[in-house]
Design an enzyme around this catalytic site. Structure first.
Site, PDB file in Angstrom:
ATOM      1  N   GLY A  21      40.702  24.949  19.522  1.00  0.00           N
ATOM      2  CA  GLY A  21      41.064  26.294  19.995  1.00  0.00           C
ATOM      3  C   GLY A  21      39.819  27.137  20.194  1.00  0.00           C
ATOM      4  O   GLY A  21      38.748  26.609  20.523  1.00  0.00           O
ATOM      5  N   LYS A  71      45.336  44.381   4.712  1.00  0.00           N
ATOM      6  CA  LYS A  71      46.033  43.635   5.763  1.00  0.00           C
ATOM      7  C   LYS A  71      47.262  44.428   6.178  1.00  0.00           C
ATOM      8  O   LYS A  71      47.894  45.096   5.348  1.00  0.00           O
ATOM      9  CB  LYS A  71      46.498  42.279   5.198  1.00  0.00           C
ATOM     10  CG  LYS A  71      46.800  41.246   6.246  1.00  0.00           C
ATOM     11  CD  LYS A  71      45.535  40.529   6.686  1.00  0.00           C
ATOM     12  CE  LYS A  71      45.775  39.542   7.782  1.00  0.00           C
ATOM     13  NZ  LYS A  71      44.524  38.864   8.182  1.00  0.00           N
ATOM     14  N   GLY A 101      41.351  20.891  15.579  1.00  0.00           N
ATOM     15  CA  GLY A 101      41.636  22.108  16.346  1.00  0.00           C
ATOM     16  C   GLY A 101      40.559  22.383  17.384  1.00  0.00           C
ATOM     17  O   GLY A 101      39.397  22.586  17.029  1.00  0.00           O
TER      18      GLY A 101
HETATM   19  P1  NAD Z   1      43.346  29.113  17.978  1.00  0.00           P
HETATM   20  O1  NAD Z   1      44.799  29.385  17.955  1.00  0.00           O
HETATM   21  O2  NAD Z   1      42.549  29.479  19.187  1.00  0.00           O
HETATM   22  O3  NAD Z   1      43.083  27.545  17.708  1.00  0.00           O
HETATM   23  C1  NAD Z   1      43.824  26.768  16.844  1.00  0.00           C
HETATM   24  C2  NAD Z   1      44.012  25.422  17.521  1.00  0.00           C
HETATM   25  O4  NAD Z   1      44.609  24.524  16.593  1.00  0.00           O
HETATM   26  C3  NAD Z   1      44.936  25.490  18.747  1.00  0.00           C
HETATM   27  O5  NAD Z   1      44.265  24.937  19.872  1.00  0.00           O
HETATM   28  C4  NAD Z   1      46.141  24.661  18.326  1.00  0.00           C
HETATM   29  O6  NAD Z   1      46.726  23.955  19.405  1.00  0.00           O
HETATM   30  C5  NAD Z   1      45.517  23.717  17.314  1.00  0.00           C
HETATM   31  N1  NAD Z   1      46.487  23.088  16.423  1.00  0.00           N
HETATM   32  C6  NAD Z   1      47.638  23.610  15.922  1.00  0.00           C
HETATM   33  N2  NAD Z   1      48.264  22.695  15.173  1.00  0.00           N
HETATM   34  C7  NAD Z   1      47.493  21.588  15.174  1.00  0.00           C
HETATM   35  C8  NAD Z   1      47.587  20.301  14.572  1.00  0.00           C
HETATM   36  N3  NAD Z   1      48.633  19.966  13.822  1.00  0.00           N
HETATM   37  N4  NAD Z   1      46.582  19.425  14.768  1.00  0.00           N
HETATM   38  C9  NAD Z   1      45.524  19.732  15.554  1.00  0.00           C
HETATM   39  N5  NAD Z   1      45.384  20.916  16.158  1.00  0.00           N
HETATM   40  C10 NAD Z   1      46.344  21.832  15.967  1.00  0.00           C
HETATM   41  O7  NAD Z   1      42.751  29.812  16.662  1.00  0.00           O
HETATM   42  P2  NAD Z   1      41.234  30.113  16.330  1.00  0.00           P
HETATM   43  O8  NAD Z   1      40.947  31.521  16.634  1.00  0.00           O
HETATM   44  O9  NAD Z   1      40.368  29.031  16.877  1.00  0.00           O
HETATM   45  O10 NAD Z   1      41.275  30.021  14.736  1.00  0.00           O
HETATM   46  C11 NAD Z   1      41.372  28.769  14.080  1.00  0.00           C
HETATM   47  C12 NAD Z   1      41.503  29.012  12.589  1.00  0.00           C
HETATM   48  O11 NAD Z   1      40.376  29.749  12.122  1.00  0.00           O
HETATM   49  C13 NAD Z   1      42.728  29.843  12.181  1.00  0.00           C
HETATM   50  O12 NAD Z   1      43.190  29.384  10.931  1.00  0.00           O
HETATM   51  C14 NAD Z   1      42.163  31.255  12.058  1.00  0.00           C
HETATM   52  O13 NAD Z   1      42.937  32.046  11.161  1.00  0.00           O
HETATM   53  C15 NAD Z   1      40.792  30.952  11.490  1.00  0.00           C
HETATM   54  N6  NAD Z   1      39.805  31.999  11.754  1.00  0.00           N
HETATM   55  C16 NAD Z   1      39.505  32.339  13.036  1.00  0.00           C
HETATM   56  C17 NAD Z   1      38.542  33.312  13.274  1.00  0.00           C
HETATM   57  C18 NAD Z   1      38.164  33.707  14.677  1.00  0.00           C
HETATM   58  O14 NAD Z   1      37.130  34.347  14.862  1.00  0.00           O
HETATM   59  N7  NAD Z   1      38.942  33.339  15.681  1.00  0.00           N
HETATM   60  C19 NAD Z   1      37.876  33.942  12.205  1.00  0.00           C
HETATM   61  C20 NAD Z   1      38.188  33.555  10.891  1.00  0.00           C
HETATM   62  C21 NAD Z   1      39.165  32.578  10.686  1.00  0.00           C
END
Ligand code: NAD
Length: 362
Positions: free
Chosen positions: A182, A80, A180
């Site tokens: 996202g 990392k 979430g």
């Molecule tokens: P993202 O930032 O697109 O989505 C996260 C969402 O969570 C956002 O829409 C945010 O508004 C919401 N959020 C934040 N606080 C909140 C709360 N208290 N209650 C409800 N919603 C809340 O991130 P992502 O890429 O979708 O990733 C989500 C998680 O998965 C992260 O922990 C990330 O590390 C993990 N992850 C992502 C990937 C990937 O391919 N993107 C791969 C492995 C792990």
């Protein structure tokens, strides 16, 4: 803090402190373990409260990547990078080029990709200095956004958990609560809607939430209600550290499978969930789709190969559940054992000649 003692305790290989005063670069690159291959891990940029916090983040996240790659059967190690600074104010092209030179100096021992606080654009700057970058945009022959692959993998893990809990992997009519909406959460909601699941979803971002509700017919919940709602599967897809003694006590789900990294506040919380009779799919098993997608960029990206590898998340989840049942241990312990066994066995393979295949990423 005694950094070297900590590194000794958890068998770290290297921690590189990177400085470039001219461009204001202050960063760390952690290489935890390269037994299985080069250390792949994201570049996180954050305004850390202290240097000690930055060091600990790099070390903890780097080790977690070793476990994720090892348990997923990838020929990759764990690492990392963390850049100390505010991603909204302190980012410059020169800063990432300077970091790229430090990545280059490691000769392929560390492969960078984007993470919280960094973007594919930042990876493009790194790429001007070193070939050891993945997660590049598609126009640069990269794999692009990993979120669809991550979401697909989470769904495969859900199917394996349903098979173990209900005797059928079919997600039709299962009630699934997603925290979430996202990148991953919204893709997941669309996939699950296609599979006939009944969806409950929340997000603090009302625009993202409304969009997913409109597309999938999901029921919107308040953020504070999602963890305690009654459902078959709870899917944390927002942020880490959400499963602690207090939230675990109020859970009313049968299964937990989500994309968020480090869902357990402390490792012991995996035992608490186990004692409560809830099936927890360890986060790094369920969300391995992202790294699987990236890993194929190293050997020539191919959508069919990605799909095939992602399907394997079902089998890995099944194996973790079976090992946990057999050993009467939690699934989080069983996943760690799976990763540690693979590392242990790879370490004792006698090195009888130089095998160019082991250097295929270099
Ligand atoms: P993202 O930032 O697109 O989505 C996260 C969402 O969570 C956002 O829409 C945010 O508004 C919401 N959020 C934040 N606080 C909140 C709360 N208290 N209650 C409800 N919603 C809340 O991130 P992502 O890429 O979708 O990733 C989500 C998680 O998965 C992260 O922990 C990330 O590390 C993990 N992850 C992502 C990937 C990937 O391919 N993107 C791969 C492995 C792990």
């Amino acid at each position: 803090m005694n950094i070297l003692k900590y590194m000794q305790q958890f068998d770290y290989e290297q921690l590189l402190f990177c400085n470039d005063s001219g461009v204001g670069l202050k960063a760390l690159i952690c290489i935890h373990d390269t037994t299985l291959g080069p250390a792949l891990g994201g570049v996180r940029m954050r305004n850390y409260p202290s240097e000690e916090d930055a060091v600990m983040d790099a070390l903890r996240l780097g080790r977690a990547m070793t476990y994720k790659a090892a348990a997923s059967g990838l020929d990759l190690g764990g690492g990392k990078a963390v850049v100390i600074g505010d991603p909204l104010k302190d980012k410059t092209e020169a800063l990432f080029k300077a970091l790229g030179r430090h990545v280059a100096s490691l000769g392929g021992r560390y492969i960078a990709t984007e993470d919280v606080g960094t973007t594919t654009r930042d990876m493009e700057y790194l790429r001007t200095q070193t070939p050891f970058v993945v997660g590049l945009p598609e126009y640069m022959n990269g794999s692009g956004d990993p979120s669809p692959a991550t979401a697909f993998g989470v769904m495969k893990a859900m199917e394996a958990c349903c098979k173990a809990t209900y005797g059928s992997s079919n997600l039709k009519n299962r009630t699934i609560a997603i925290q979430g909406a996202g990148k991953v959460g919204s893709h997941l909601a669309r996939l699950l809607n296609g599979a006939g699941a009944k969806l409950l979803i929340t997000d603090i971002n009302k625009t993202s939430l409304r969009q997913v509700v409109k597309e999938t017919g999901a029921t919107a919940l308040l953020p504070e209600d999602i963890l305690k709602t009654e459902c078959d599967i709870l899917s944390p897809c927002a942020f880490g550290g959400i499963l602690d003694s207090s939230s675990i006590a109020s859970l009313r789900c049968k299964i937990i499978v989500g994309a968020a990294n480090n869902q357990l506040k402390e490792a012991d919380h995996g035992e608490e969930i186990h004692k409560k009779g809830i099936l927890y799919c360890p986060d790094y098993i369920a969300n391995a789709g992202g790294i699987i997608n990236l890993s194929l960029e190293l050997t020539g990206y191919d959508a069919a190969a990605v799909r095939f590898k992602l399907e394997g998340i079902y089998t890995t989840t099944e194996q973790v559940i079976k090992n946990a049942e057999k050993g009467n241990i939690s699934t989080s312990r069983a996943a760690d054992n799976l990763a540690e066994d693979r590392l242990r066995q790879s370490k004792i393979v006698k090195n009888i000649f130089f095998n160019p295949l082991t250097a295929k990423h270099l």
